[in-house]
Write a protein that holds these residues in place. Structure first.
Motif, short mmCIF file in Angstrom:
data_model
loop_
_atom_site.label_atom_id
_atom_site.label_comp_id
_atom_site.label_asym_id
_atom_site.label_seq_id
_atom_site.Cartn_x
_atom_site.Cartn_y
_atom_site.Cartn_z
N ALA A 96 0.83 -1.20 0.00
CA ALA A 96 0.00 0.00 0.00
C ALA A 96 0.87 1.26 0.00
O ALA A 96 2.04 1.22 0.41
CB ALA A 96 -0.90 0.00 1.24
N PRO A 97 0.31 2.38 -0.46
CA PRO A 97 1.07 3.65 -0.42
C PRO A 97 1.10 4.22 0.99
O PRO A 97 0.56 5.29 1.28
CB PRO A 97 0.27 4.55 -1.38
N LEU A 98 1.73 3.47 1.88
CA LEU A 98 1.77 3.81 3.30
C LEU A 98 3.21 4.12 3.69
O LEU A 98 4.09 3.26 3.57
CB LEU A 98 1.22 2.65 4.14
N ARG A 99 3.43 5.31 4.18
CA ARG A 99 4.78 5.71 4.58
C ARG A 99 5.14 5.05 5.91
O ARG A 99 4.27 4.76 6.73
CB ARG A 99 4.86 7.22 4.69
N SER A 100 6.42 4.85 6.10
CA SER A 100 6.89 4.21 7.33
C SER A 100 6.48 4.99 8.56
O SER A 100 6.08 4.41 9.57
CB SER A 100 8.41 4.05 7.30
N ILE A 101 6.55 6.33 8.48
CA ILE A 101 6.22 7.14 9.65
C ILE A 101 4.75 7.01 10.02
O ILE A 101 4.39 7.06 11.19
CB ILE A 101 6.61 8.62 9.40
N ALA A 102 3.89 6.81 9.01
CA ALA A 102 2.47 6.64 9.28
C ALA A 102 2.23 5.31 9.99
O ALA A 102 1.45 5.23 10.95
CB ALA A 102 1.67 6.70 7.99
N TYR A 103 2.90 4.26 9.52
CA TYR A 103 2.74 2.94 10.14
C TYR A 103 3.26 2.95 11.58
O TYR A 103 2.58 2.46 12.50
CB TYR A 103 3.49 1.89 9.32
N VAL A 104 4.45 3.50 11.79
CA VAL A 104 5.04 3.53 13.12
C VAL A 104 4.19 4.36 14.06
O VAL A 104 3.93 3.97 15.21
CB VAL A 104 6.49 4.06 13.07
#
Length: 248
Positions: A96-104
């Protein structure tokens, strides 16, 4: 910014839905350990004992709250491992177009949410046993910083371990000793000076100290909050790096 908001909120919402589905089991699970400690240590050993100028029960409860915020924040590592090894949900996050900072950010916020629930249960148990303390802004700030730190650490380590056995080793050799040695059950000041020097570098030591001072109606030392915030920021950056490497 909009993509970041949608990204972390979607992951966080998923975690909250899972938590809500098994909320009664989680509450029961979070209640067992502090209840046993309150009964065994508070009543069984220290009902008539005074520590640091207060009853041992009043001394023990903030320490249990600090330990619970650490454990509940770190326990998200096991759930992340399950999504990686069995459900393959992390692979979907990678696609998915999900940035690492968003997931963390989402996972850390979930860890903080679990910690708030766990500490709320402990304060409720304390009220049932007649332990009246001050759960003020300083108390919850220290708890949040502690949960932030260990939730960030959990995300980082969850990206590095390769099995549940590795995860269990981390709990047995890092989290459990830290919980018992960081001023949860006894004043750190009672230890030899060289041991105090080592325990000073444990975040749980500062969390327990700040939360206990706040619960007693004192103004905690600012140093404890600075140390927790600095360690938490470092762990958060490490989590970002580890998630980035796991995606590659």
């Amino acid at each position: 910014m909009g993509m970041f908001m949608r990204g972390w909120s979607a992951v966080y919402y998923r975690e909250i839905l899972i938590l809500r589905k098994r909320i009664f089991r989680q509450i029961a699970s979070m209640s067992v350990m502090p209840l046993l400690y309150i009964v065994a240590f508070g009543y069984g050993l220290g009902k008539d004992v005074t520590v640091a100028g207060t009853t041992y029960m009043a001394f023990l409860l903030p320490g249990l709250a600090a330990m619970s915020s650490m454990i509940q924040g770190f326990n998200i590592a096991s759930e992340i491992n399950i999504t990686r090894f069995y459900w393959r949900v992390f692979e979907e996050f990678q696609a998915a177009p999900l940035r690492s900072i968003a997931y963390v950010t989402a996972e850390v916020l979930y860890g903080i949410t679990r910690a708030i629930l766990g500490v709320t249960i402990i304060t409720g148990l304390g009220w049932m046993f007649g332990i009246r303390l001050s759960y003020n802004f300083y108390f919850w700030s220290a708890m949040t910083l502690n949960a932030f730190l260990f939730a960030s650490l959990a995300v980082a380590l969850a990206m590095l371990v390769r099995s549940h056995a590795d995860q269990a080793l981390l709990v047995n050799f890092v989290i459990t000793p830290m919980g018992f040695l960081g001023g949860t059950f006894f004043p750190v000041e009672k230890m030899p000076s060289w041991v105090q020097s080592i325990l000073y570098y444990l975040p749980i030591t500062h969390a327990a100290r700040a939360m206990r001072d706040a619960a007693m109606g004192k103004v905690p030392d600012t140093e404890s909050y600075v140390i927790l915030a600095a360690m938490g920021a470092l762990c958060f950056v490490c989590a970002l790096m580890c998630v980035g490497m796991a995606k590659e």
